[in-house]
Enzyme design. Structure first.
Site, mmCIF file in Angstrom:
data_model
loop_
_atom_site.group_PDB
_atom_site.id
_atom_site.type_symbol
_atom_site.label_atom_id
_atom_site.label_comp_id
_atom_site.label_asym_id
_atom_site.label_seq_id
_atom_site.Cartn_x
_atom_site.Cartn_y
_atom_site.Cartn_z
ATOM 1 N N LYS A 1 0.793 -1.166 0.068
ATOM 2 C CA LYS A 1 -0.014 0.058 -0.249
ATOM 3 C C LYS A 1 0.805 1.481 0.139
ATOM 4 O O LYS A 1 0.432 2.251 -0.596
ATOM 5 C CB LYS A 1 -0.815 -0.042 1.196
ATOM 6 C CG LYS A 1 -2.185 -1.042 1.075
ATOM 7 C CD LYS A 1 -3.334 -0.655 1.853
ATOM 8 C CE LYS A 1 -4.302 -1.776 1.532
ATOM 9 N NZ LYS A 1 -5.656 -1.421 2.145
ATOM 10 N N LYS B 1 -4.794 -9.621 -5.900
ATOM 11 C CA LYS B 1 -5.935 -9.670 -5.153
ATOM 12 C C LYS B 1 -6.843 -8.555 -5.670
ATOM 13 O O LYS B 1 -6.497 -7.726 -5.894
ATOM 14 C CB LYS B 1 -5.309 -9.375 -3.572
ATOM 15 C CG LYS B 1 -6.428 -9.687 -2.617
ATOM 16 C CD LYS B 1 -5.887 -9.314 -1.282
ATOM 17 C CE LYS B 1 -6.164 -7.848 -1.047
ATOM 18 N NZ LYS B 1 -7.454 -7.622 -0.373
ATOM 19 N N LYS C 1 -10.799 -3.336 -3.071
ATOM 20 C CA LYS C 1 -11.730 -2.314 -2.966
ATOM 21 C C LYS C 1 -11.186 -1.166 -3.611
ATOM 22 O O LYS C 1 -11.518 -0.481 -4.576
ATOM 23 C CB LYS C 1 -12.236 -1.814 -1.654
ATOM 24 C CG LYS C 1 -13.064 -2.690 -0.953
ATOM 25 C CD LYS C 1 -13.602 -2.206 0.388
ATOM 26 C CE LYS C 1 -13.304 -3.145 1.667
ATOM 27 N NZ LYS C 1 -11.928 -2.937 2.321
HETATM 28 N N1 AQP Z 1 -9.664 -10.439 -2.637
HETATM 29 C C1 AQP Z 1 -9.890 -10.888 -1.485
HETATM 30 N N2 AQP Z 1 -10.438 -12.306 -1.658
HETATM 31 C C2 AQP Z 1 -10.560 -12.950 -0.172
HETATM 32 N N3 AQP Z 1 -11.067 -12.290 0.771
HETATM 33 C C3 AQP Z 1 -10.506 -11.025 0.718
HETATM 34 N N4 AQP Z 1 -10.448 -9.740 1.866
HETATM 35 C C4 AQP Z 1 -10.391 -8.591 1.015
HETATM 36 N N5 AQP Z 1 -9.869 -8.865 -0.101
HETATM 37 C C5 AQP Z 1 -10.289 -10.143 -0.254
HETATM 38 C C6 AQP Z 1 -10.995 -10.141 2.995
HETATM 39 O O1 AQP Z 1 -12.200 -9.239 3.302
HETATM 40 C C7 AQP Z 1 -12.110 -8.651 4.624
HETATM 41 C C8 AQP Z 1 -12.290 -7.344 4.576
HETATM 42 O O2 AQP Z 1 -10.956 -6.584 4.287
HETATM 43 P P1 AQP Z 1 -10.661 -5.207 4.703
HETATM 44 O O3 AQP Z 1 -11.613 -4.132 4.365
HETATM 45 O O4 AQP Z 1 -10.157 -5.170 5.945
HETATM 46 O O5 AQP Z 1 -9.313 -4.446 3.784
HETATM 47 P P2 AQP Z 1 -8.543 -5.522 2.825
HETATM 48 O O6 AQP Z 1 -8.185 -7.058 3.274
HETATM 49 O O7 AQP Z 1 -7.437 -4.532 2.448
HETATM 50 O O8 AQP Z 1 -9.587 -5.732 1.893
HETATM 51 P P3 AQP Z 1 -9.527 -4.887 0.330
HETATM 52 O O9 AQP Z 1 -10.634 -5.114 -0.360
HETATM 53 O O10 AQP Z 1 -8.354 -5.085 -0.479
HETATM 54 O O11 AQP Z 1 -9.739 -3.353 0.788
HETATM 55 P P4 AQP Z 1 -8.650 -2.183 0.358
HETATM 56 O O12 AQP Z 1 -8.516 -2.189 -0.908
HETATM 57 O O13 AQP Z 1 -9.288 -1.144 1.041
HETATM 58 O O14 AQP Z 1 -7.642 -2.420 1.210
HETATM 59 C C9 AQP Z 1 -10.787 -9.184 5.057
HETATM 60 O O15 AQP Z 1 -11.160 -10.417 5.840
HETATM 61 C C10 AQP Z 1 -10.256 -9.642 3.756
HETATM 62 O O16 AQP Z 1 -9.191 -10.725 4.365
#
Ligand code: AQP
Length: 339
Positions: A120, A201, A204
Site C-alpha cells: 500500500k 488480489k 476495493k
Molecule cells: N480478494 C479477496 N479475497 C478474499 N478475501 C478478501 N478480503 C479482502 N480482499 C479479499 C477479506 O475481506 C475482509 C475485509 O477486508 P478489509 O476491508 O479489512 O481490507 P482488505 O483486506 O485490505 O480488503 P480490500 O478489499 O483489499 O480493501 P482495500 O483495497 O481498501 O485495502 C478481510 O477479511 C479480508 O481478508
C-alpha cells in the site's frame, strides 16, 4: 481472563469502509461470518478508523456513507443483529485508546515487515504513519473482545499473527492480560483475484479506479455479467485444469466458494469445454447470490431508523465488553492512578 472459561468462544472481524465491497470480501469474510453465528459469540465491526490510513482515498462524506453501506451489507449478507453484535469501530473509543498502548509495544521491525504496508505504501501518494501502525489498531480490535477466532481472507493472516505476537509481548512486559487469537481462513474463496489482472488480489481500492477489476456486491446484474464474461483468462479456449492459468483458477474458485464444492470438483465438469461455458455459469452463480443480497440491502436502507438502532445497540454491547478489557490493560501497564 477468567470469565472466558464459561462463555461461548468469541469471534471478531471487520471490513474497512474504504470503497465498494466486492465478491472477495463476501467470499473471504462475510460468508463465513454468517455461518458462525450459532456456535460463537460474534462481534462484527465496520472498521472506519482503518479507512483513514490512506486519507486521500476516502473523503469525509463518502466515509460516512460507506460506513452505513458496509453495516447494511453485513445485515443483507445474513448477519443477524440479535445473534451478533454489529457496530462501528470509531464509536467504541476503547479501540483507539488500546491501539496507542499496543503501538508502543510494537517493535518497528515487525511493522516494517508487513506485506500490506509494503504494497500500500508503494501506491500511496503520501505514506501516513497510520498505514504503518495499522496492525496495532487491528490487534486492539481483536484483543478487546478476547476473540478466539478471527475469520478473514488470506491477506489478513499476517496481521493476525502480528496481533498474537504483540499480545504475547504485552503479556511478557506487563503480566498475563490478553488472550491470543487465531486466524480462521476459509478453504476456498480466501484469496479472490482481480478479474482484469488475476495475479493481483481483488481489492476495493483498485476496484474504485479500474472498471472490470472487481465484482461489487451492489453492482447491477448486467455489470456483474459483463465483468465476468470479460475476465482475463489466457490464449487457450478449452479448459485443461492441470494447466489452468490464474484467471481460470480464479473463476473456478469463485464458483466453488459459492457452491460449497472443491475447485477440483467444479473444474471436472468443465474439463475440455470452452471457457465461455464456465464464465456463463460463474456469472449465473454470482448473480444468484447477489440478487437476494441486493434486495435485502435495499429493504434495510429503506427502513429509516433501523440501521441506526442496530448500530446504537451494537456499540453499547461492544463497549460493555471492550471497556473492562481496556481498563485491565491500562492497569497492567501502570497508566492512570487505579491499581
Ligand atoms: N480478494 C479477496 N479475497 C478474499 N478475501 C478478501 N478480503 C479482502 N480482499 C479479499 C477479506 O475481506 C475482509 C475485509 O477486508 P478489509 O476491508 O479489512 O481490507 P482488505 O483486506 O485490505 O480488503 P480490500 O478489499 O483489499 O480493501 P482495500 O483495497 O481498501 O485495502 C478481510 O477479511 C479480508 O481478508
Amino acid at each position: 481472563m477468567t470469565e472466558s472459561n464459561h462463555r461461548k468462544p468469541r469471534v471478531l472481524s471487520g471490513v474497512q469502509p474504504s470503497g465498494a465491497l466486492h465478491i472477495g470480501n463476501y467470499l473471504g469474510a462475510l460468508l463465513q461470518w454468517k455461518d458462525l453465528q450459532d456456535t460463537y459469540e460474534n462481534f462484527f465491526c465496520v472498521v472506519d478508523l482503518h479507512a483513514l490510513t490512506v486519507p486521500e482515498n476516502v473523503k469525509p462524506a463518502v466515509l460516512r456513507e460507506k460506513t452505513l453501506e458496509v453495516a447494511a451489507l453485513y445485515l443483507a449478507s445474513g448477519i443477524d443483529p440479535k445473534r451478533s453484535t454489529v457496530f462501528v469501530q470509531s464509536e467504541v473509543s476503547a479501540h483507539a485508546e488500546l491501539a496507542w498502548v499496543l503501538t508502543c509495544a510494537s517493535p518497528l521491525g515487525w511493522l516494517n515487515r508487513m506485506t500490506q504496508f509494503k504494497s500500500k505504501s508503494e501506491s500511496a501518494h503520501t505514506v501516513g504513519a497510520g498505514l504503518l501502525t495499522y496492525p496495532a489498531l487491528m490487534a486492539a480490535d481483536i484483543l478487546l473482545y478476547e476473540a478466539d477466532q478471527v475469520p478473514v481472507g488470506a491477506d489478513q493472516k499476517q496481521h493476525i499473527e502480528f496481533a498474537r505476537d504483540v499480545a504475547a509481548r504485552f503479556n511478557e512486559l506487563y503480566g498475563p492480560t490478553f488472550k491470543l487469537p487465531n486466524p480462521m481462513i476459509p478453504p476456498t474463496g480466501a484469496r479472490i483475484m482481480g478479474l482484469d489482472a488475476p495475479e493481483q488480489k481483488m481489492s476495493k481500492s483498485t476496484g474504485e479506479k479500474a472498471p472490470g477489476h472487481a465484482i461489487g456486491l451492489l453492482d447491477a446484474p448486467n455489470a456483474v455479467k459483463k465483468a465476468i464474461m470479460r475476465a482475463v483468462t489466457d490464449t487457450g479456449s478449452e479448459l485443461v485444469w492441470a494447466e489452468a492459468s490464474p484467471g481460470l483458477k480464479n473463476l473456478v474458485s469463485i464458483y466453488a466458494a459459492i457452491s460449497g464444492e472443491t475447485p477440483d470438483v467444479v473444474a471436472a465438469r468443465y474439463e475440455g469445454r470452452g471457457y465461455g461455458y464456465l464464465k456463463k455459469d460463474v456469472a449465473e452463480a454470482v448473480e444468484g447470490t447477489l440478487a437476494p443480497l441486493r434486495a435485502r440491502y435495499a429493504e434495510i436502507r429503506g427502513d429509516v431508523g433501523y440501521l441506526d438502532s442496530v448500530l446504537d445497540a451494537g456499540a453499547e454491547r461492544a463497549r460493555a465488553v471492550a471497556d473492562p478489557v481496556l481498563a485491565r490493560a491500562k492497569i497492567a501497564a501502570g497508566l492512570g492512578r487505579t491499581r
